[in-house]
Write a protein that holds these residues in place. Structure first.
Motif, short mmCIF file in Angstrom:
data_model
loop_
_atom_site.label_atom_id
_atom_site.label_comp_id
_atom_site.label_asym_id
_atom_site.label_seq_id
_atom_site.Cartn_x
_atom_site.Cartn_y
_atom_site.Cartn_z
N ILE A 1 0.81 -1.10 -0.12
CA ILE A 1 0.11 -0.19 0.03
C ILE A 1 0.96 1.30 -0.02
N ILE A 2 0.37 2.48 -0.31
CA ILE A 2 1.06 3.56 -0.03
C ILE A 2 0.20 4.23 1.29
N ASN A 3 1.15 4.52 2.19
CA ASN A 3 0.23 5.09 3.45
C ASN A 3 0.06 6.71 3.28
N THR A 4 -0.39 7.24 4.22
CA THR A 4 -0.95 8.40 4.34
C THR A 4 0.14 9.64 3.94
N ALA A 5 1.49 9.11 4.48
CA ALA A 5 2.48 10.08 4.34
C ALA A 5 3.24 9.94 2.88
N GLY A 6 2.35 8.99 1.96
CA GLY A 6 3.01 8.75 0.54
C GLY A 6 4.00 7.82 0.41
N ASN A 7 4.26 6.98 1.51
CA ASN A 7 5.36 5.91 1.68
C ASN A 7 4.85 4.76 1.07
N LYS A 8 5.69 3.94 0.39
CA LYS A 8 5.32 2.56 0.22
C LYS A 8 5.38 1.77 1.03
N VAL A 9 4.53 0.99 1.36
CA VAL A 9 4.74 -0.18 2.66
C VAL A 9 4.28 -1.40 2.01
N VAL A 10 4.86 -2.50 2.14
CA VAL A 10 4.96 -3.58 1.78
C VAL A 10 4.01 -4.54 2.85
N ILE A 11 3.20 -5.02 2.55
CA ILE A 11 2.12 -5.87 3.45
C ILE A 11 2.89 -7.33 3.66
N SER A 12 3.05 -7.89 2.48
CA SER A 12 3.19 -9.13 2.36
C SER A 12 4.40 -9.65 1.47
N ARG A 13 5.12 -10.42 1.57
CA ARG A 13 6.10 -10.99 0.82
C ARG A 13 6.08 -12.49 0.25
N TYR A 14 6.59 -12.92 -0.71
CA TYR A 14 6.33 -14.33 -1.21
C TYR A 14 6.71 -15.24 0.23
N ALA A 15 7.72 -15.13 0.73
CA ALA A 15 8.15 -16.13 1.76
C ALA A 15 7.43 -16.11 3.08
N ASP A 16 6.61 -15.16 3.35
CA ASP A 16 5.58 -14.96 4.50
C ASP A 16 4.79 -16.22 4.54
N ASP A 17 4.37 -16.83 5.56
CA ASP A 17 3.61 -17.91 6.01
C ASP A 17 2.07 -17.11 5.61
N VAL A 18 1.86 -16.02 5.82
CA VAL A 18 0.55 -15.45 5.46
C VAL A 18 0.78 -14.45 4.53
N TRP A 19 -0.17 -14.33 3.53
CA TRP A 19 -0.11 -13.47 2.64
C TRP A 19 -1.45 -12.60 2.86
N GLU A 20 -1.19 -11.22 3.45
CA GLU A 20 -2.19 -10.46 3.84
C GLU A 20 -2.66 -9.67 2.61
N MET A 21 -4.13 -9.99 2.17
CA MET A 21 -4.73 -9.62 0.78
C MET A 21 -5.46 -8.34 0.97
N TYR A 22 -5.70 -8.08 2.20
CA TYR A 22 -6.97 -6.99 2.52
C TYR A 22 -7.01 -5.83 1.77
N PRO A 23 -5.69 -5.20 1.30
CA PRO A 23 -5.69 -4.10 0.50
C PRO A 23 -6.50 -4.10 -0.81
N PHE A 24 -6.67 -5.41 -1.34
CA PHE A 24 -7.28 -5.73 -2.79
C PHE A 24 -8.88 -6.05 -2.38
N PHE A 25 -9.28 -6.05 -1.34
CA PHE A 25 -10.76 -6.15 -1.14
C PHE A 25 -11.35 -5.15 -1.03
N GLU A 26 -12.41 -4.95 -1.65
CA GLU A 26 -13.36 -3.85 -1.51
C GLU A 26 -14.61 -4.08 -0.68
N GLN A 27 -14.81 -5.35 -0.67
CA GLN A 27 -16.06 -5.94 0.06
C GLN A 27 -15.85 -5.50 1.65
N SER A 28 -17.00 -5.23 2.31
CA SER A 28 -16.69 -5.24 3.86
C SER A 28 -17.38 -6.25 4.74
N ASN A 29 -18.15 -7.21 3.63
CA ASN A 29 -18.50 -8.48 4.28
C ASN A 29 -17.79 -9.56 4.36
#
Length: 162
Positions: free
Chosen positions: A32-60
């Protein structure tokens, strides 16, 4: 408010085939890009969990439905499935649009069901899967409570990714 950062994803390799063991783990899966305009990596390939929440528009969808937990994949298949679903996430299937994060996450869940079924048959390598295994899996699905044609079709589409 944070914003999706597609620029980091756009420069990632489309497949892990050419990645070295030293750099495969650093491949960015979500950012994501945070409010300060910095690129923030949420998940990398090696992670045991890939956080995909930035790509979800659904709130349900719950938080757990917005992540891929690789530890839920059967261990003998984990690295292969991770590579397959990474490529699917980055490229999609030929002739189709790139999948949404929800589609990739749901595919990981459905594939895990098939892989656990195979482990019960002492099949622990993708190369050992035969058409008979797939046919018997369909029969298994038809004899369970989740025997709706759409559910079976969704499972078969995920098997096709393999």
């Amino acid at each position: 408010m944070a914003y999706l950062d597609h620029s980091l994803l756009d420069v990632q390799p489309k497949t892990t085939c050419d990645a070295t063991p030293e750099n495969i783990g650093s491949i960015v899966v979500s950012a994501i890009i945070n409010t300060a305009g910095n690129k923030v990596v949420i998940s990398r390939y090696a992670d045991d969990v890939w956080e995909m929440y930035p790509f979800f528009e659904q709130s349900n969808r719950s938080a757990s439905e917005k992540r891929i937990d690789w530890l839920k994949q059967p261990a003998p298949f984990r690295e292969q499935i991770k590579a397959i679903l990474y490529r699917y996430w980055m490229v999609g299937r030929e002739g189709f649009q790139r999948p949404t994060a929800g589609t990739v996450r749901d595919a990981s869940v459905r594939v895990a069901v098939f892989l656990r079924y195979l482990l019960n048959l002492n099949v622990n390598r993708l190369v050992d899967i035969s058409p008979t295994h797939v046919f018997n899996f369909i029969q298994y699905l038809q004899n369970t409570k989740n025997n709706q044609p759409k559910a079976i079709n969704n499972s078969l589409q995920c098997i096709e990714l393999l």
